[in-house]
Design a protein around this motif. Structure first.
Motif, short mmCIF file in Angstrom:
data_model
loop_
_atom_site.label_atom_id
_atom_site.label_comp_id
_atom_site.label_asym_id
_atom_site.label_seq_id
_atom_site.Cartn_x
_atom_site.Cartn_y
_atom_site.Cartn_z
N GLY A 276 0.77 -1.23 0.00
CA GLY A 276 0.00 0.00 0.00
C GLY A 276 0.80 1.28 0.00
N LEU A 277 2.13 1.21 0.03
CA LEU A 277 2.98 2.41 0.04
C LEU A 277 3.76 2.48 -1.26
N PRO B 101 2.71 -32.90 -4.82
CA PRO B 101 2.25 -34.23 -4.36
C PRO B 101 3.15 -35.36 -4.84
N HIS B 102 3.33 -36.32 -3.97
CA HIS B 102 4.06 -37.55 -4.32
C HIS B 102 3.04 -38.67 -4.55
N PRO B 103 3.14 -39.45 -5.62
CA PRO B 103 4.29 -39.60 -6.53
C PRO B 103 4.21 -38.76 -7.80
N LEU B 104 3.34 -37.75 -7.86
CA LEU B 104 3.24 -36.92 -9.07
C LEU B 104 4.34 -35.86 -9.02
N ASP B 105 5.57 -36.31 -9.21
CA ASP B 105 6.71 -35.44 -9.02
C ASP B 105 6.78 -34.29 -10.04
N TRP B 106 6.02 -34.38 -11.09
CA TRP B 106 6.05 -33.36 -12.13
C TRP B 106 5.09 -32.20 -11.86
N LEU B 107 4.24 -32.32 -10.84
CA LEU B 107 3.17 -31.36 -10.62
C LEU B 107 3.45 -30.46 -9.40
N HIS B 108 3.20 -29.16 -9.59
CA HIS B 108 3.29 -28.18 -8.50
C HIS B 108 2.03 -27.34 -8.49
N PHE B 109 1.52 -27.07 -7.28
CA PHE B 109 0.39 -26.16 -7.13
C PHE B 109 0.75 -25.10 -6.11
N THR B 110 0.65 -23.84 -6.50
CA THR B 110 0.90 -22.73 -5.57
C THR B 110 -0.33 -21.85 -5.50
N SER B 111 -0.60 -21.35 -4.31
CA SER B 111 -1.74 -20.46 -4.10
C SER B 111 -1.34 -19.42 -3.07
N SER B 112 -1.67 -18.15 -3.34
CA SER B 112 -1.35 -17.08 -2.39
C SER B 112 -2.49 -16.07 -2.35
N PHE B 113 -2.65 -15.48 -1.19
CA PHE B 113 -3.66 -14.44 -0.99
C PHE B 113 -2.99 -13.25 -0.32
N GLU B 114 -3.31 -12.05 -0.77
CA GLU B 114 -2.71 -10.84 -0.19
C GLU B 114 -3.78 -9.79 0.05
N THR B 115 -3.64 -9.07 1.14
CA THR B 115 -4.61 -8.04 1.49
C THR B 115 -3.92 -6.91 2.24
N VAL B 116 -4.39 -5.69 2.03
CA VAL B 116 -3.90 -4.54 2.80
C VAL B 116 -5.04 -3.54 2.93
N ILE B 117 -5.16 -2.96 4.10
CA ILE B 117 -6.14 -1.91 4.38
C ILE B 117 -5.37 -0.69 4.88
N GLY B 118 -5.64 0.47 4.29
CA GLY B 118 -4.98 1.70 4.70
C GLY B 118 -6.00 2.75 5.08
N ASP C 234 -11.11 7.49 7.45
CA ASP C 234 -11.14 7.59 5.99
C ASP C 234 -10.05 6.70 5.40
N TYR C 235 -10.36 6.14 4.23
CA TYR C 235 -9.38 5.25 3.58
C TYR C 235 -8.34 6.05 2.81
N LEU C 236 -7.12 5.49 2.76
CA LEU C 236 -6.02 6.11 2.03
C LEU C 236 -6.15 5.81 0.53
N PRO C 237 -5.59 6.67 -0.32
CA PRO C 237 -5.64 6.42 -1.76
C PRO C 237 -4.57 5.40 -2.19
N LEU C 238 -4.76 4.86 -3.38
CA LEU C 238 -3.79 3.98 -4.04
C LEU C 238 -3.46 2.75 -3.20
N ILE C 239 -4.49 2.17 -2.59
CA ILE C 239 -4.33 0.92 -1.86
C ILE C 239 -4.78 -0.22 -2.77
N PRO C 240 -3.91 -1.19 -3.06
CA PRO C 240 -4.30 -2.26 -3.99
C PRO C 240 -5.43 -3.12 -3.43
N ALA C 241 -6.23 -3.66 -4.33
CA ALA C 241 -7.32 -4.54 -3.95
C ALA C 241 -6.78 -5.90 -3.52
N ASN C 242 -7.57 -6.63 -2.74
CA ASN C 242 -7.19 -7.99 -2.35
C ASN C 242 -7.03 -8.86 -3.60
#
Length: 735
Positions: free
Chosen positions: A164-165, A601-618, A624-632
């Motif tokens: 957010g900065l 996962p094993h034994p599927l050694d060729w497979l990868h799964f990634t998941s991420s979540f990000e949030t910020v409140i300013g 009052d909310y600050l400007p230019l704060i990215p959405a979740n």
């Protein structure tokens, strides 16, 4: 200055003449030789790789005790301590397989530790991995890192946002020196090309202890590409094509090394037409052209190492003012446009004593920025010259305590030669002194530090008092004490906790102190405030990580309180049809974090799964909310890795689903932004055709051609969507 030269002279007289050497063999746990293992001594910037038989050798090493790191993708990074005292040491190592992660040495923090040893969570991303995602620019790639976003104006101009900065609250380092390029301006982008960059490190939070003012929100630290290994010569060529902007990026690099000397040079050219939105229209004058040259020369022996680097970047940028108007596929920019020439000269020196080390970094930057409104005569012409120095002395280790003391400074001048002035002619001088210590015992690490900074800003009077463009002379000093405390421990095997509390500060920039006129691109009359105080913050970070052979999970939380947060606010007046905004201050707070998993996962050694979540409140203290704060944002990626016989190696295929939530927590001067989901595909690997070997990347970004507007797009107020579907083809090979 005389005392500095005396110190260096005494250091030279104390050098030892020992010629230490480390040799050995690296194998796996089945005693099979491993090639291309990176063997490095990060404290003294020495590195090599193992040959086909797993053998390695590093010469010209100084006396002392150092950490040696053995790393290879697919194997657990191994570290150890070694004491050198004038003889050859043989060290054989066996690495264990670990599919998920490889530990990285973090350069941007004080003690250059491995990430697993570091008290602070630092995001590390190789530029190769960012390019595999189809990023058109360096800032596009950075925005895929959790906690990082960008304020964009089309595809050409992007400013990094960390939790957010943004703007002067995020410090950028390139070639080991701080980047200064008039980053206060909304139309002033990063000004760095990804060619010749090895990786980026992201510090998410105040880093004023090491970097001084402007590191209140975080640091982006770009590591330049490495030199060739001793007795090697390498030449490579790369080409990328972008369907949406009819763009291309071409790069050519050469590098060679002897036992003592290292040389490198890289040139690149980047050109794009106006970007196309999903309905087929092009956004007028978002085209741009970029020329980039990077070169380096290094020398090292058993007592001393030095690297001199130079980067020239030339940008020709169109400024979109008319939205979707004249349709063209031309790459020649129209008026209004910017021309930016940026020079970075850096000198990095290491002096090795018996049990200690001195680092001396010097940098000179020259930013020449012109803006042309309707002719080839610049209406706005600013020249910014910056001289940086950074000295760190690593004291002899006392038991388990490592200590660094240092001084940093900057001398900066801004001069104007155009008819229009955004900021006055000015001088800025920084001086900082700091100390930090690292104490490690068992599975615990404690790190603490203290710093004092002074910034002096003087400006010249310009214009007629009472008229637009008048700047009164100011002479201001800004002082700040800052501290940090960090703790890292293993709560259980493979389970790590990091807790950090740090303060940071930012002195007001020249625009905030002195503005008096219509700011280009903002359509508002801005009035500065010479009585502004430092922004001063205190942030608490908590990081939890669990890593095993087939599963990773992390959770990062932060709370950031900022005293005297600077922002602009309308005062109700109108001048020449433009609303008038004042720079004011109020306390504010930002909080949120990132969380994610990586499942293999094993034994599927060729497979990868990634998941991420990000949030910020300013928010300001009044709610009052600050400007230019990215959405979740919620990001999910499926990645398959494969080899097809001997002709397609290191192959990968990815499906990325990027879901951005509606931004309802907007400031009073912004509007709500709806949610949207983008689908991105990737395919690539190393392909062999006869004796020819090349790296191939193919991406389809925004595959469904979704019409959307990012909350941080500066074209949002005009209702102009972001870029539509684009295909990216990249090919690179050794010559």
């Amino acid at each position: 200055m005389k005392s500095l030269f005396l110190t260096l002279f005494i250091g030279f007289s104390l050098w030892a003449s020992a010629q230490n050497k480390i040799t050995g063999t690296v194998t796996d746990t089945n005693n099979q030789s491993l090639s291309n293992v990176i063997v490095s001594l990060p404290e003294i910037h020495k590195e090599t790789i193992t040959d086909k038989e797993g053998k390695y050798g590093i010469t010209n090493l100084p006396n002392g005790t150092f950490t040696v790191v053995f790393s290879l993708v697919g194997y657990t990074t191994k570290t150890g301590s070694i004491t050198l005292s004038g003889k050859e040491i043989q060290w054989n190592v066996a690495l264990e397989e670990s599919i998920i992660h490889m530990d990285e040495v973090i350069v941007s923090t004080a003690f250059n530790k491995l990430q697993s040893q570091n008290v602070m969570k630092v995001e590390h991303a190789g530029l190769k991995s960012l390019q595999q995602k189809g990023a058109a620019t360096l800032i596009d790639g950075l925005a895929t890192i959790p906690g990082v976003a960008q304020v964009s104006t089309g595809t050409a101009i992007g400013k990094p946002v960390i939790r957010g900065l943004s703007g002067n609250r995020v410090l950028v380092y390139s070639q080991g020196v701080r980047l200064e390029n008039q980053q206060f301006g909304e139309e002033h982008g990063l000004g760095l090309n990804d060619a010749g960059v090895e990786s980026v490190e992201v510090i998410k939070g105040p880093a004023s202890l090491l970097y001084g003012s402007d590191a209140l929100g975080g640091v982006l630290y770009f590591n330049p590409e490495k030199f060739a290994n001793p007795k090697e010569f390498k030449a490579d060529f790369g080409q990328r094509f972008f369907s949406n902007t009819l763009g291309s990026n071409t790069t050519l690099g050469l590098k060679t090394s002897t036992e003592n000397w290292k040389f490198s040079v890289r040139g690149s050219y980047n050109t794009h037409a106006d970007y196309q939105i999903p309905d087929g229209d092009r956004v007028t004058n978002t085209r741009y052209n970029e020329t980039d040259l990077k070169s380096g020369i290094g020398y090292s022996n058993s007592s001393f190492s030095s690297v001199l680097r130079y980067n020239f970047n030339k940008l020709d940028l169109g400024i979109p003012e008319n939205g979707i108007a004249q349709q063209s596929t031309s790459h020649n920019t129209q008026f209004p446009r910017q021309a930016v020439n940026n020079h970075i000269l850096s000198l990095h020196n290491n002096f090795y004593f018996k049990n200690s080390k001195l680092d001396v970094d010097l940098g000179y930057l020259y930013n020449d920025r012109s803006e042309f409104e309707d002719s080839n005569v610049a209406n706005l012409h600013m020249k910014l010259s910056t001289l940086n120095y950074d000295l760190k002395y690593y004291l002899p280790k006392t038991g388990r305590i490592e200590t660094i003391v240092g001084i940093q400074g900057m001398h900066q001048t801004n001069t104007n030669s155009g008819e229009e002035y955004l900021i006055p002619d000015a001088q800025t001088n920084d001086f900082g002194i700091f100390g930090t210590a690292n104490y490690e015992w068992g599975k615990n690490v404690l790190q603490a530090g203290l710093r004092f900074d002074n910034r002096k800003v003087t400006t010249e009077e310009h214009g007629i008092e009472g008229n637009e463009g008048y700047f009164a002379a100011i002479d201001k000093n800004f002082d700040s004490f800052n501290a940090s405390l960090g703790y890292k421990t293993n709560l259980a095997q493979d389970f790590t906790l990091r807790l950090n509390i740090a303060s940071g500060f930012r002195a007001p920039n020249l625009a905030e102190l002195t503005s008096n006129g219509v700011h280009e691109g903002s359509n508002r009359y801005e009035i500065g405030n010479a009585d502004l105080q430092n922004e001063q913050n205190l942030q608490t970070d908590l990081n939890l990580e669990y890593k095993s052979t087939h599963f990773e999970v992390f959770a990062n939380g932060f709370y950031n309180h900022i005293n005297h947060y600077i922002f602009i606010s309308p005062n109700g007046n109108v001048i020449d049809g433009n609303n008038v905004y004042d720079y004011v201050q109020e306390n504010a707070r930002l909080y949120g974090g990132e969380a994610g998993i990586h499942f293999h996962p094993h034994p599927l050694d060729w497979l990868h799964f990634t998941s991420s979540f990000e949030t910020v409140i300013g928010q300001k203290d009044n709610g009052d909310y600050l400007p230019l704060i990215p959405a979740n944002k919620w990001n999910n990626t499926f990645r398959g890795e494969f080899n097809i016989k001997n002709w397609w190696k290191e192959g990968f295929a990815t499906i990325n689903i990027e879901s951005t939530f509606a931004q309802n927590n907007h400031s009073a001067f912004e509007t709500r932004t709806p949610d949207y989901t983008l689908i991105n595909l990737g395919l690539g690997g190393k392909i062999s055709l006869g004796k020819s070997v090349f790296q191939l990347n193919l991406n389809a970004n925004n595959l469904s051609n979704k019409t959307y507007i990012s909350h941080l797009s500066r074209l949002k107020s005009d209702g102009i969507p972001n870029i539509g579907r684009t295909f990216v083809l990249g090919i690179s090979f050794m010559i």
